[in-house]
Write an enzyme that holds these catalytic residues in place. Structure first.
Site, PDB file in Angstrom:
ATOM      1  N   MET A 151       1.493  13.459  39.837  1.00  0.00           N
ATOM      2  CA  MET A 151       2.264  13.660  41.059  1.00  0.00           C
ATOM      3  C   MET A 151       1.244  13.764  42.197  1.00  0.00           C
ATOM      4  O   MET A 151       0.482  14.730  42.267  1.00  0.00           O
ATOM      5  CB  MET A 151       3.021  14.978  40.891  1.00  0.00           C
ATOM      6  N   TYR A 428       0.269  26.544  42.605  1.00  0.00           N
ATOM      7  CA  TYR A 428       0.678  25.127  42.668  1.00  0.00           C
ATOM      8  C   TYR A 428       2.200  24.968  42.622  1.00  0.00           C
ATOM      9  O   TYR A 428       2.924  25.907  42.347  1.00  0.00           O
ATOM     10  CB  TYR A 428      -0.049  24.247  41.650  1.00  0.00           C
ATOM     11  N   GLU A 429       2.593  23.747  42.956  1.00  0.00           N
ATOM     12  CA  GLU A 429       4.014  23.379  42.991  1.00  0.00           C
ATOM     13  C   GLU A 429       4.809  24.213  44.013  1.00  0.00           C
ATOM     14  O   GLU A 429       5.916  24.667  43.741  1.00  0.00           O
ATOM     15  CB  GLU A 429       4.608  23.538  41.577  1.00  0.00           C
ATOM     16  N   GLY A 430       4.187  24.378  45.185  1.00  0.00           N
ATOM     17  CA  GLY A 430       4.799  25.228  46.211  1.00  0.00           C
ATOM     18  C   GLY A 430       4.368  26.649  45.928  1.00  0.00           C
ATOM     19  O   GLY A 430       4.793  27.238  44.921  1.00  0.00           O
ATOM     20  N   GLN A 435       8.151  29.405  47.980  1.00  0.00           N
ATOM     21  CA  GLN A 435       9.389  29.639  47.216  1.00  0.00           C
ATOM     22  C   GLN A 435      10.257  30.663  47.963  1.00  0.00           C
ATOM     23  O   GLN A 435      11.480  30.511  48.064  1.00  0.00           O
ATOM     24  CB  GLN A 435       9.081  30.168  45.801  1.00  0.00           C
TER      25      GLN A 435
END
Ligand SMILES: Cc1cc2nc3c(=O)[nH]c(=O)nc-3n(C[C@H](O)[C@H](O)[C@H](O)COP(=O)(O)OP(=O)(O)OC[C@H]3O[C@@H](n4cnc5c(N)ncnc54)[C@H](O)[C@@H]3O)c2cc1C
Length: 578
Positions: A151, A428-430, A435
């Site tokens: 990604m 990671y991933e936001g 969030q």
């Protein structure tokens, strides 16, 4: 098994089309096998992965010793195909099953897991958004695990704010695009485990609007395909370097240079971010399960150590009366740490299972209303699962390390690696701040906000019913008080201006998580009413500890949110210089 079989109910899943064959025996067999595989193949290479790390020489990445052999067994055993569509060679099992395996893989070796993890997201994104032609060629290879995925979002100047991206896409004559730009921090951007690597890259097509509304999504394979779909000519994607990191050292985190690399548009032009969210939302739940995995393995190790380590005399009555020392688990503070982990892990797992189940219902149910409700609850709880469980992973590895004292700080017992490896899950991933912003700024309003209110209402009704029963009232009353605090804080957040809501977001998110878990704990305890035996008795005691000793944190969180942001606003950025 307890949560899915006795609480959620297998019929919640096998009543959905496509899962008719799914039953308790299948679930048990898959989880047993996954547990065995993780213990015997994945865990043993965890330490080596940390010590050797991924290595970058002459433009190529070599994975740590043992990773190649384990990956080969991993794909041969079908672990890359769990929830994939049988039409692409998948096993067609519920997503929930895949998430449960994520917990075990995350616990035993996150660095290894990450080589296959992004492939899973790429599979689901392409299955939803790619053309039939692309699906037919690429999906079976991802399911088989012989090709993997990445990604590619982050750039040096753009992490959280993807609207700032500068990677460009120019149309080629043959309908493909020439992609140019630099992506950083790309997990599994290069490695030696698969024959091809499929990069999902976001970029701006020439002339597209600025900001996130001008972002498109492209599939950029490391090797372009020959006519027979075998990997052929090398595409112009090159690995410039890999990062030297705090943890997950066996996972290659790459800087990738795209230099007029050939890419294929996925989905609609300028709608790339929306398509990417298909993958990002799956990943966010997966990362929640990663955090849960760290909390679980850390607490298991701490429990073993605390039972064996003899140090100091315990309060009377001493288990080793007459001897110089007792196991440290008899020290109330050590016991408290172990129980606090357990109560949050078991409750947190219930939250994760409840949420993951919504993804299956949202995709498969034939009832439109049910699908809509599940999709909205999933959207609401995704940031909560990602943040709460990744925070729990880090706090539990630290707590477990503390139980081992100095022996947790040195390398021997593996605790310090767990502390380092778990930390990335909050980032990671936001990041977890993102969030929280997602929860308060997007998920509490509109359709999802309405479903939040109906979820609160449904929980309230359940708690009201349980409050009347003597054996249930301590659980229901505690959860009910927390739910009242959450509802009040929700109303405050909705009425607050943007800056005030953002200032309160992090604490609100934790209040939301702890309260949701209290409601689910009550539901679980109600579901086992009248059941005898040690297992159920222990569940009740664990839930009681949660209500007594964990949930009161919501009093402070509620207070912090309700006090508003005046003191934050009053202190200006310039004041830091005083
Ligand atoms: C090991 C590793 C693996 C990764 N894998 C991938 C990958 O495979 N693919 C990929 O594309 N990226 C990947 N990333 C990138 C990762 O997703 C980003 O690091 C993350 O999104 C944060 O971006 P940033 O580092 O630029 O921080 P910044 O965006 O600069 O943020 C810095 C700080 O500011 C806060 N902040 C920023 N904006 C806001 C806001 N609006 N509200 C509140 N707080 C805010 C953040 O929470 C953070 O605390 C990986 C990173 C690492 C370290």
């Amino acid at each position: 098994m307890f949560l899915v079989d006795e609480w959620i109910g297998i019929d919640t899943l096998n009543s959905l089309p496509g899962f008719e064959e799914f039953d308790k025996d299948i679930l048990e067999a898959v989880l047993e096998e996954a547990g065995k595989f993780c213990s015997t193949e994945v865990l043993p290479i965890n330490r080596d992965g940390d010590e050797h790390g991924a290595i970058f020489v002459d433009g190529a990445v070599t994975t740590p010793p043992g990773f190649k052999a384990a990956y080969q067994k991993f794909i041969e055993n079908g672990w890359t195909s769990i929830d994939a569509d049988p039409a692409h060679g998948g096993q067609g099992l519920p997503k929930l099953v895949s998430y449960l395996i994520d917990e075990m893989l995350g616990a035993t070796n996150l660095a290894f897991k990450l080589y296959a993890e992004l492939s899973h997201g790429v599979y689901h994104l392409l299955a939803t958004h790619a053309s039939e032609e692309i699906r037919a060629v690429y999906l079976p290879k991802l399911v088989e695990g012989v090709w993997s995925g990445t990604m590619c979002l982050t750039e040096p100047h753009c992490g959280t704010d993807l609207g700032l991206l500068t990677t460009k896409a120019s149309p080629n004559d043959d309908g493909s695009y020439a992609i140019s730009g630099t992506k950083i921090f790309i997990t599994s951007g290069d490695h030696d485990l698969t024959e091809n690597i499929l990069h999902l890259v976001i970029a701006r097509i020439d002339g597209a609007p600025d900001g996130s509304r001008g972002i498109s999504l492209f599939l950029v394979p490391k090797f372009l395909l020959n006519k027979d779909s075998s990997p052929g000519e090398r595409n112009n994607v090159n690995t410039a370097s890999i990062e030297h990191k705090m943890g997950i050292k066996g996972s290659a985190t790459c800087v990738l240079n795209f230099d007029n690399a050939k890419g294929y548009l996925i989905g609609e032009k300028n709608r790339g971010l929306a398509a990417m969210f298909r993958m990002m939302n799956l990943e966010r739940i997966t990362i929640g399960f990663q955090g849960l995995g760290f909390a679980e393995i850390a607490s298991q190790n701490a429990l073993v150590y605390a039972t064996e380590r003899l140090q100091s005399k315990a309060p009377a009555p001493r288990p080793n009366a007459g001897k110089p020392a007792d196991p440290i688990i008899f020290q109330p503070e050590i016991k408290r740490k172990l129980l606090a982990m357990r109560a949050q892990i078991e409750g947190g797992r219930a939250l994760a299972v409840f949420t993951a189940c919504q993804s299956d219902v949202a995709e498969k149910s034939t009832n439109e209303q049910q699908r809509e409700e599940a999709a909205n609850i999933l959207a609401l709880l995704t940031p909560v699962v990602k943040s709460f469980l990744s925070d729990l992973g880090v706090s539990s590895t630290l707590s477990a390390q503390q139980v081992l004292g100095g022996h947790g700080y040195v390398r021997e017992h593996g605790m310090e690696q767990m502390v380092r490896d778990s930390r990335i899950t909050q980032i990671y991933e936001g990041t977890n701040e993102i969030q929280a912003a997602d929860l308060v700024l997007r998920k509490l309003s509109g359709k999802t906000g309405q479903f939040a209110d109906s979820l609160f209402e449904r929980w309230q009704q359940m708690l009201d019913e349980q409050e009347d029963a003597d054996d249930m009232s301590p659980f229901a009353q505690a959860a009910s008080a927390a739910l009242a605090r959450l509802r009040e804080a929700t109303a405050w957040i909705r009425a607050a201006d943007g800056a005030a809501a953002r200032g309160a977001a992090f604490d609100y998110q934790r209040l939301f998580a702890l309260t949701s878990i209290a409601c689910l704990w009550t539901q679980i305890i109600a579901s086992i009413r009248g059941k005898d035996g040690e297992f159920y008795a222990t569940k009740r005691k664990t839930a009681r500890f949660y209500m007594d000793q964990v949930l009161p944190e919501t009093v402070a969180l509620h207070e912090i949110v309700m006090r508003g942001s005046d003191s934050l606003t009053a202190f200006s950025v310039e004041d830091f210089g005083q």
